[in-house]
Design a protein around this motif. Sequence first.
Motif, PDB file in Angstrom:
ATOM      1  N   SER A 144       0.860  -1.202   0.000  1.00 33.50           N
ATOM      2  CA  SER A 144       0.000   0.000   0.000  1.00 33.50           C
ATOM      3  C   SER A 144       0.887   1.240   0.000  1.00 33.50           C
ATOM      4  CB  SER A 144      -0.912   0.007   1.232  1.00 33.50           C
ATOM      5  OG  SER A 144      -1.658   1.209   1.286  1.00 33.50           O
ATOM      6  N   VAL A 145       0.736   2.064  -1.027  1.00 32.58           N
ATOM      7  CA  VAL A 145       1.479   3.322  -1.136  1.00 32.58           C
ATOM      8  C   VAL A 145       0.465   4.413  -1.457  1.00 32.58           C
ATOM      9  CG1 VAL A 145       3.321   4.588  -2.295  1.00 32.58           C
ATOM     10  CG2 VAL A 145       3.517   2.101  -1.977  1.00 32.58           C
ATOM     11  N   THR A 146       0.220   5.335  -0.508  1.00 32.65           N
ATOM     12  CA  THR A 146      -0.761   6.410  -0.689  1.00 32.65           C
ATOM     13  C   THR A 146      -0.155   7.750  -0.285  1.00 32.65           C
ATOM     14  OG1 THR A 146      -1.649   6.089   1.543  1.00 32.65           O
ATOM     15  CG2 THR A 146      -2.711   4.867  -0.252  1.00 32.65           C
ATOM     16  N   ALA A 147      -0.741   8.825  -0.784  1.00 29.27           N
ATOM     17  CA  ALA A 147      -0.247  10.174  -0.493  1.00 29.27           C
ATOM     18  C   ALA A 147      -0.731  10.634   0.879  1.00 29.27           C
ATOM     19  CB  ALA A 147      -0.713  11.147  -1.560  1.00 29.27           C
ATOM     20  N   LYS A 148       0.153  11.302   1.591  1.00 23.72           N
ATOM     21  CA  LYS A 148      -0.249  11.950   2.829  1.00 23.72           C
ATOM     22  C   LYS A 148      -0.938  13.271   2.498  1.00 23.72           C
ATOM     23  CE  LYS A 148       3.272  10.017   5.919  1.00 23.72           C
ATOM     24  NZ  LYS A 148       4.354  10.316   6.890  1.00 23.72           N
ATOM     25  N   GLU A 149      -1.505  13.905   3.532  1.00 26.67           N
ATOM     26  CA  GLU A 149      -2.134  15.207   3.342  1.00 26.67           C
ATOM     27  C   GLU A 149      -1.101  16.190   2.795  1.00 26.67           C
ATOM     28  OE1 GLU A 149      -4.608  18.540   5.971  1.00 26.67           O
ATOM     29  OE2 GLU A 149      -4.057  16.596   6.836  1.00 26.67           O
ATOM     30  N   ALA A 150      -1.551  17.057   1.895  1.00 23.60           N
ATOM     31  CA  ALA A 150      -0.644  17.988   1.219  1.00 23.60           C
ATOM     32  C   ALA A 150       0.161  18.813   2.217  1.00 23.60           C
ATOM     33  CB  ALA A 150      -1.434  18.908   0.301  1.00 23.60           C
ATOM     34  N   LYS A 151       1.452  18.943   1.933  1.00 26.18           N
ATOM     35  CA  LYS A 151       2.321  19.811   2.715  1.00 26.18           C
ATOM     36  C   LYS A 151       2.288  21.220   2.129  1.00 26.18           C
ATOM     37  CE  LYS A 151       3.718  16.344   5.217  1.00 26.18           C
ATOM     38  NZ  LYS A 151       3.259  16.168   6.612  1.00 26.18           N
ATOM     39  N   THR A 152       2.816  22.179   2.900  1.00 26.54           N
ATOM     40  CA  THR A 152       2.879  23.566   2.450  1.00 26.54           C
ATOM     41  C   THR A 152       4.326  23.943   2.162  1.00 26.54           C
ATOM     42  OG1 THR A 152       0.933  24.172   3.738  1.00 26.54           O
ATOM     43  CG2 THR A 152       2.361  25.965   3.045  1.00 26.54           C
ATOM     44  N   TYR A 153       4.533  24.704   1.105  1.00 19.99           N
ATOM     45  CA  TYR A 153       5.888  25.138   0.720  1.00 19.99           C
ATOM     46  C   TYR A 153       6.610  25.754   1.913  1.00 19.99           C
ATOM     47  CZ  TYR A 153       9.566  27.982  -1.363  1.00 19.99           C
ATOM     48  OH  TYR A 153      10.781  28.562  -1.658  1.00 19.99           O
ATOM     49  N   ARG A 154       7.877  25.354   2.108  1.00 17.53           N
ATOM     50  CA  ARG A 154       8.674  25.862   3.231  1.00 17.53           C
ATOM     51  C   ARG A 154      10.084  26.266   2.814  1.00 17.53           C
ATOM     52  NH1 ARG A 154       9.830  20.254   6.650  1.00 17.53           N
ATOM     53  NH2 ARG A 154      11.102  19.207   5.056  1.00 17.53           N
ATOM     54  N   GLY A 155      10.389  26.149   1.534  1.00 20.98           N
ATOM     55  CA  GLY A 155      11.698  26.563   1.046  1.00 20.98           C
ATOM     56  C   GLY A 155      12.754  25.489   1.103  1.00 20.98           C
ATOM     57  N   THR A 156      12.500  24.404   1.802  1.00 18.66           N
ATOM     58  CA  THR A 156      13.412  23.266   1.852  1.00 18.66           C
ATOM     59  C   THR A 156      12.652  22.003   1.455  1.00 18.66           C
ATOM     60  OG1 THR A 156      12.938  22.953   4.218  1.00 18.66           O
ATOM     61  CG2 THR A 156      14.880  24.266   3.643  1.00 18.66           C
ATOM     62  N   ALA A 157      13.415  20.954   1.138  1.00 19.61           N
ATOM     63  CA  ALA A 157      12.817  19.740   0.576  1.00 19.61           C
ATOM     64  C   ALA A 157      12.074  18.928   1.630  1.00 19.61           C
ATOM     65  CB  ALA A 157      13.894  18.890  -0.075  1.00 19.61           C
ATOM     66  N   TYR A 158      11.009  18.273   1.170  1.00 17.83           N
ATOM     67  CA  TYR A 158      10.325  17.233   1.949  1.00 17.83           C
ATOM     68  C   TYR A 158      10.814  15.876   1.433  1.00 17.83           C
ATOM     69  CZ  TYR A 158       6.836  20.569   3.739  1.00 17.83           C
ATOM     70  OH  TYR A 158       6.199  21.621   4.366  1.00 17.83           O
ATOM     71  N   VAL A 166      16.757  32.345   6.591  1.00 14.97           N
ATOM     72  CA  VAL A 166      16.911  32.347   5.139  1.00 14.97           C
ATOM     73  C   VAL A 166      15.621  32.825   4.484  1.00 14.97           C
ATOM     74  CG1 VAL A 166      17.361  30.926   3.100  1.00 14.97           C
ATOM     75  CG2 VAL A 166      18.564  30.453   5.241  1.00 14.97           C
ATOM     76  N   ASN A 167      15.761  33.763   3.538  1.00 14.36           N
ATOM     77  CA  ASN A 167      14.591  34.232   2.806  1.00 14.36           C
ATOM     78  C   ASN A 167      14.190  33.195   1.767  1.00 14.36           C
ATOM     79  OD1 ASN A 167      12.553  35.780   1.720  1.00 14.36           O
ATOM     80  ND2 ASN A 167      13.914  37.019   0.453  1.00 14.36           N
ATOM     81  N   ILE A 168      13.006  32.613   1.904  1.00 14.70           N
ATOM     82  CA  ILE A 168      12.598  31.501   1.034  1.00 14.70           C
ATOM     83  C   ILE A 168      11.725  31.948  -0.137  1.00 14.70           C
ATOM     84  CG2 ILE A 168      12.766  29.867   2.945  1.00 14.70           C
ATOM     85  CD1 ILE A 168       9.703  29.845   3.065  1.00 14.70           C
ATOM     86  N   ILE A 169      11.414  33.234  -0.211  1.00 12.86           N
ATOM     87  CA  ILE A 169      10.615  33.712  -1.340  1.00 12.86           C
ATOM     88  C   ILE A 169      11.539  34.344  -2.370  1.00 12.86           C
ATOM     89  CG2 ILE A 169      10.135  35.990  -0.327  1.00 12.86           C
ATOM     90  CD1 ILE A 169       7.323  35.792  -1.540  1.00 12.86           C
ATOM     91  N   THR A 170      11.305  34.062  -3.635  1.00 12.21           N
ATOM     92  CA  THR A 170      12.136  34.592  -4.707  1.00 12.21           C
ATOM     93  C   THR A 170      11.341  35.582  -5.544  1.00 12.21           C
ATOM     94  OG1 THR A 170      11.530  32.920  -6.361  1.00 12.21           O
ATOM     95  CG2 THR A 170      13.280  32.338  -4.786  1.00 12.21           C
ATOM     96  N   SER A 171      12.032  36.283  -6.423  1.00 11.05           N
ATOM     97  CA  SER A 171      11.363  37.272  -7.273  1.00 11.05           C
ATOM     98  C   SER A 171      10.334  36.622  -8.193  1.00 11.05           C
ATOM     99  CB  SER A 171      12.397  38.033  -8.102  1.00 11.05           C
ATOM    100  OG  SER A 171      13.145  37.139  -8.916  1.00 11.05           O
ATOM    101  N   GLY A 172      10.468  35.328  -8.438  1.00 14.12           N
ATOM    102  CA  GLY A 172       9.496  34.633  -9.283  1.00 14.12           C
ATOM    103  C   GLY A 172       8.255  34.196  -8.545  1.00 14.12           C
ATOM    104  N   ASP A 173       8.218  34.424  -7.236  1.00 13.01           N
ATOM    105  CA  ASP A 173       7.090  33.968  -6.420  1.00 13.01           C
ATOM    106  C   ASP A 173       6.026  35.045  -6.210  1.00 13.01           C
ATOM    107  OD1 ASP A 173       8.007  31.368  -6.040  1.00 13.01           O
ATOM    108  OD2 ASP A 173       9.272  31.953  -4.355  1.00 13.01           O
ATOM    109  N   TYR A 174       6.202  36.223  -6.809  1.00 14.85           N
ATOM    110  CA  TYR A 174       5.200  37.282  -6.641  1.00 14.85           C
ATOM    111  C   TYR A 174       5.274  38.262  -7.810  1.00 14.85           C
ATOM    112  CZ  TYR A 174       9.158  40.130  -5.072  1.00 14.85           C
ATOM    113  OH  TYR A 174      10.359  40.800  -5.013  1.00 14.85           O
ATOM    114  N   ALA A 175       4.210  39.028  -7.962  1.00 15.25           N
ATOM    115  CA  ALA A 175       4.151  40.082  -8.981  1.00 15.25           C
ATOM    116  C   ALA A 175       3.563  41.332  -8.337  1.00 15.25           C
ATOM    117  CB  ALA A 175       3.303  39.638 -10.175  1.00 15.25           C
ATOM    118  N   VAL A 176       4.066  42.493  -8.741  1.00 14.40           N
ATOM    119  CA  VAL A 176       3.609  43.774  -8.184  1.00 14.40           C
ATOM    120  C   VAL A 176       2.779  44.501  -9.244  1.00 14.40           C
ATOM    121  CG1 VAL A 176       4.307  45.958  -7.142  1.00 14.40           C
ATOM    122  CG2 VAL A 176       5.668  43.895  -6.728  1.00 14.40           C
ATOM    123  N   SER A 177       1.610  44.975  -8.847  1.00 19.04           N
ATOM    124  CA  SER A 177       0.731  45.679  -9.775  1.00 19.04           C
ATOM    125  C   SER A 177       0.045  46.833  -9.040  1.00 19.04           C
ATOM    126  CB  SER A 177      -0.313  44.722 -10.362  1.00 19.04           C
ATOM    127  OG  SER A 177      -1.111  44.173  -9.330  1.00 19.04           O
TER     128      SER A 177
END
Length: 287
Positions: free
Chosen positions: A44-58, A157-168
């Motif tokens: 049996s191989v099933t997915a766990k509940e979705a994780k949230t982005y944290r900037g480092t690997a799961y 460590v700053n885990i957000i990059t310039s590609g992670d947001y847009a300014v308008s």
Amino acid sequence: EKTVTIDASEVKYSGSADINNYDVKIPETTTANIKKADMSSDVSVTAKEAKTYRGTAYEIDKLLNISIPEGANIKYGMSETDCANDTLSCTNAGTYTVYYTVSRNNYNAVTGTVDITIAPKTLTEDMIKLDSSENSYVFDGEKITPSVTVSDERDGVNIITSGDYAVSGDTSGLAYGTYILTVTGQNNYKGAANITWNILDRNAPEGVIEIDGNKWRKLLKTITFGLFSKETKTVTITGADGENESGIGGISYCTAEKPLIDVDMTDAEILDVLSRAEWTELALKDG
């Protein structure tokens, strides 16, 4: 097909005939096809509940529920042709298809796929900073464009990059006033936050009240205009703003049958009284 050694003492006979009436010869060896057993029901191989982005690997064990028989081995990959890794990890937000193969001696291999998800993190207002104190800028006649910094620190460590947001929105301004820019998350972030910023005048505008050739630039606490003359006089009110400032937004006046302020009032008390008075806005005329 394999060669099998036969122990004659362990041979069993079936049927109604008496075996003693027959000369049975049992070979010492023979060949036989031995089929591998099936273990698919034990895997049996099933997915766990979705994780949230944290900037480092799961690591894969944080993303999957894995149950395999004792003695079995599982390998992973991100494609069907590359499924030979002892472990696997995912960092960025998204949905991934993981391929796996479970193997065990004398058992048929079990293969399959499972989808795992790393959800984007919610972007919040406290992650956003402008390059001016209290988000206010002094008008100097040139276009003002605030510098926007977006940061989300985890373990220093700053885990957000310039590609992670847009300014308008209102990303620049050329006049006194209030502006709103919007930072919207993308890729590893979701949601949006509005940031209010202001352009302020360097100096307050000047006003002049003129009656019968007399001019006042400040409202003195002891002046009562109604006592100047028994005749009707024209009152001229002019206003001007400094060079490279926002200009006059409006001129208003109020009248009263008795003085609104007296000499004993503080500036705060005067402002309070005047804020509650009934003001009439004048139509502006250049010059």
